[in-house]
Design a protein around this motif. Structure first.
Motif, mmCIF file in Angstrom:
data_model
loop_
_atom_site.group_PDB
_atom_site.id
_atom_site.type_symbol
_atom_site.label_atom_id
_atom_site.label_comp_id
_atom_site.label_asym_id
_atom_site.label_seq_id
_atom_site.Cartn_x
_atom_site.Cartn_y
_atom_site.Cartn_z
ATOM 1 N N MET A 40 0.841 -1.189 0.000
ATOM 2 C CA MET A 40 0.000 0.000 0.000
ATOM 3 C C MET A 40 0.882 1.246 0.000
ATOM 4 S SD MET A 40 -3.300 0.532 0.349
ATOM 5 C CE MET A 40 -4.439 1.799 0.722
ATOM 6 N N PRO A 41 0.675 2.157 -0.960
ATOM 7 C CA PRO A 41 1.491 3.360 -1.014
ATOM 8 C C PRO A 41 1.251 4.249 0.203
ATOM 9 C CG PRO A 41 0.110 3.170 -2.990
ATOM 10 C CD PRO A 41 -0.279 2.081 -2.045
ATOM 11 N N GLU A 42 2.294 4.956 0.598
ATOM 12 C CA GLU A 42 2.203 5.913 1.701
ATOM 13 C C GLU A 42 1.309 7.078 1.287
ATOM 14 O OE1 GLU A 42 3.952 5.957 4.765
ATOM 15 O OE2 GLU A 42 4.429 3.873 4.294
ATOM 16 N N PRO A 43 0.623 7.689 2.251
ATOM 17 C CA PRO A 43 -0.137 8.907 1.914
ATOM 18 C C PRO A 43 0.825 9.976 1.392
ATOM 19 C CG PRO A 43 -0.704 8.122 4.115
ATOM 20 C CD PRO A 43 0.458 7.298 3.637
ATOM 21 N N GLY A 44 0.442 10.660 0.338
ATOM 22 C CA GLY A 44 1.294 11.682 -0.257
ATOM 23 C C GLY A 44 2.340 11.122 -1.204
ATOM 24 N N ALA A 45 2.322 9.807 -1.429
ATOM 25 C CA ALA A 45 3.286 9.198 -2.349
ATOM 26 C C ALA A 45 2.916 9.556 -3.783
ATOM 27 C CB ALA A 45 3.300 7.683 -2.161
ATOM 28 N N ASP A 46 3.929 9.720 -4.600
ATOM 29 C CA ASP A 46 3.682 9.985 -6.011
ATOM 30 C C ASP A 46 4.130 8.781 -6.847
ATOM 31 O OD1 ASP A 46 6.463 10.151 -6.057
ATOM 32 O OD2 ASP A 46 6.536 12.240 -6.696
ATOM 33 N N GLU A 47 4.036 8.918 -8.149
ATOM 34 C CA GLU A 47 4.385 7.814 -9.041
ATOM 35 C C GLU A 47 5.850 7.407 -8.887
ATOM 36 O OE1 GLU A 47 3.674 4.751 -11.688
ATOM 37 O OE2 GLU A 47 2.276 6.005 -10.563
ATOM 38 N N VAL A 48 6.722 8.363 -8.665
ATOM 39 C CA VAL A 48 8.140 8.041 -8.489
ATOM 40 C C VAL A 48 8.338 7.195 -7.231
ATOM 41 C CG1 VAL A 48 10.456 8.996 -8.085
ATOM 42 C CG2 VAL A 48 8.956 10.035 -9.815
ATOM 43 N N ASP A 49 7.627 7.521 -6.166
ATOM 44 C CA ASP A 49 7.716 6.697 -4.950
ATOM 45 C C ASP A 49 7.322 5.255 -5.260
ATOM 46 O OD1 ASP A 49 8.540 8.703 -3.102
ATOM 47 O OD2 ASP A 49 6.474 9.434 -2.977
ATOM 48 N N ARG A 50 6.279 5.097 -6.045
ATOM 49 C CA ARG A 50 5.826 3.741 -6.400
ATOM 50 C C ARG A 50 6.870 3.023 -7.261
ATOM 51 N NH1 ARG A 50 1.135 6.525 -5.543
ATOM 52 N NH2 ARG A 50 0.922 7.601 -7.516
ATOM 53 N N ILE A 51 7.439 3.740 -8.210
ATOM 54 C CA ILE A 51 8.455 3.143 -9.088
ATOM 55 C C ILE A 51 9.678 2.717 -8.269
ATOM 56 C CG2 ILE A 51 10.128 3.690 -10.917
ATOM 57 C CD1 ILE A 51 7.865 5.479 -12.148
ATOM 58 N N VAL A 52 10.139 3.595 -7.400
ATOM 59 C CA VAL A 52 11.318 3.295 -6.586
ATOM 60 C C VAL A 52 11.031 2.128 -5.642
ATOM 61 C CG1 VAL A 52 12.844 4.194 -4.764
ATOM 62 C CG2 VAL A 52 12.348 5.588 -6.795
ATOM 63 N N ALA A 53 9.836 2.111 -5.062
ATOM 64 C CA ALA A 53 9.477 1.003 -4.166
ATOM 65 C C ALA A 53 9.473 -0.326 -4.929
ATOM 66 C CB ALA A 53 8.116 1.253 -3.529
ATOM 67 N N ASP A 54 8.916 -0.321 -6.136
ATOM 68 C CA ASP A 54 8.894 -1.547 -6.940
ATOM 69 C C ASP A 54 10.306 -1.995 -7.293
ATOM 70 O OD1 ASP A 54 6.137 -1.499 -6.840
ATOM 71 O OD2 ASP A 54 5.881 -0.769 -8.909
ATOM 72 N N TRP A 55 11.146 -1.066 -7.735
ATOM 73 C CA TRP A 55 12.527 -1.420 -8.057
ATOM 74 C C TRP A 55 13.274 -1.924 -6.820
ATOM 75 C CZ3 TRP A 55 14.618 -2.938 -12.208
ATOM 76 C CH2 TRP A 55 14.298 -2.392 -13.454
ATOM 77 N N SER A 56 13.066 -1.246 -5.708
ATOM 78 C CA SER A 56 13.765 -1.638 -4.470
ATOM 79 C C SER A 56 13.352 -3.039 -4.023
ATOM 80 C CB SER A 56 13.478 -0.622 -3.366
ATOM 81 O OG SER A 56 14.020 0.630 -3.703
ATOM 82 N N ARG A 57 12.091 -3.354 -4.239
ATOM 83 C CA ARG A 57 11.612 -4.699 -3.911
ATOM 84 C C ARG A 57 12.269 -5.734 -4.824
ATOM 85 N NH1 ARG A 57 6.574 -4.299 -5.678
ATOM 86 N NH2 ARG A 57 7.176 -5.356 -7.585
ATOM 87 N N GLU A 58 12.369 -5.406 -6.103
ATOM 88 C CA GLU A 58 12.903 -6.342 -7.087
ATOM 89 C C GLU A 58 14.427 -6.403 -7.079
ATOM 90 O OE1 GLU A 58 11.107 -8.486 -8.976
ATOM 91 O OE2 GLU A 58 9.458 -7.742 -7.740
ATOM 92 N N ARG A 59 15.064 -5.296 -6.739
ATOM 93 C CA ARG A 59 16.533 -5.232 -6.742
ATOM 94 C C ARG A 59 17.022 -4.565 -5.458
ATOM 95 N NH1 ARG A 59 19.794 -5.229 -11.245
ATOM 96 N NH2 ARG A 59 21.328 -5.464 -9.597
#
Length: 170
Positions: A1-20
């Motif tokens: 679940m994205p943090e409140p106030g998160a933007d698309e970049v936060d989501r992209i970075v979170a996905d990359w960080s999870r994968e790598r």
């Protein structure tokens, strides 16, 4: 679940960080936002310029002439330096601006072989309208930041861009 106030970049970075998890994605926090903001800014600028009957490249050339002050003229070489395009591209742009009666070519009175690009009254009216529209749009884009935050951001971006603005070999 994205943090409140998160933007698309936060989501992209979170996905990359999870994968790598072995890679530091912190540069994306800044530069992906700059890239995304650049795309929004380009769209806003196109809208402001279109409202004044100009293309972005036309604005760039006319703005350089306007900033030169009266009599609003520069050599093609000076225009090249300010707009960062090739000589062939500049020649084409000047030709098209002449066709639209936004600039004229005149012989340089100080160098009979030289040419000056001189903005017409129509060109000045268009670029003045475009800059007014642009500033209104850009002020709207920055409404979410306080004046102090805008000044701090401008200072940080200036610091980051100084290396890119250095003349070649300088």
């Amino acid at each position: 679940m994205p943090e409140p106030g998160a933007d698309e970049v936060d989501r992209i970075v979170a996905d990359w960080s999870r994968e790598r998890p072995d890679v530091d994605f912190s540069p994306l926090q800044i530069l992906s936002r700059v890239g995304r903001l650049s795309k929004h800014l380009d769209r806003s600028r196109r809208t402001a310029f279109t409202a004044s009957g100009l293309e972005s490249w036309e604005f760039d050339v006319l703005a350089a002439l306007r900033r030169a002050g009266s009599p609003y003229q520069l050599s093609p070489k000076a225009l090249l330096q300010q707009t960062l395009v090739s000589s062939g591209t500049m020649t084409n742009r000047i030709d098209r601006l002449v066709e639209r009666h936004l600039v004229e070519r005149r012989t340089d009175p100080h160098d009979g072989r030289g040419v000056l690009v001189v903005m017409t009254t129509t060109g000045r009216e268009r670029v003045d309208a475009a800059i007014s529209g642009l500033l209104a749009v850009e002020a709207e884009l920055l409404e979410g930041l306080s004046r102090a935050d805008q000044e701090r951001l401008a200072m940080l971006l200036r610091k980051l861009s100084l290396d890119f603005d250095e003349p070649p070999g300088g």
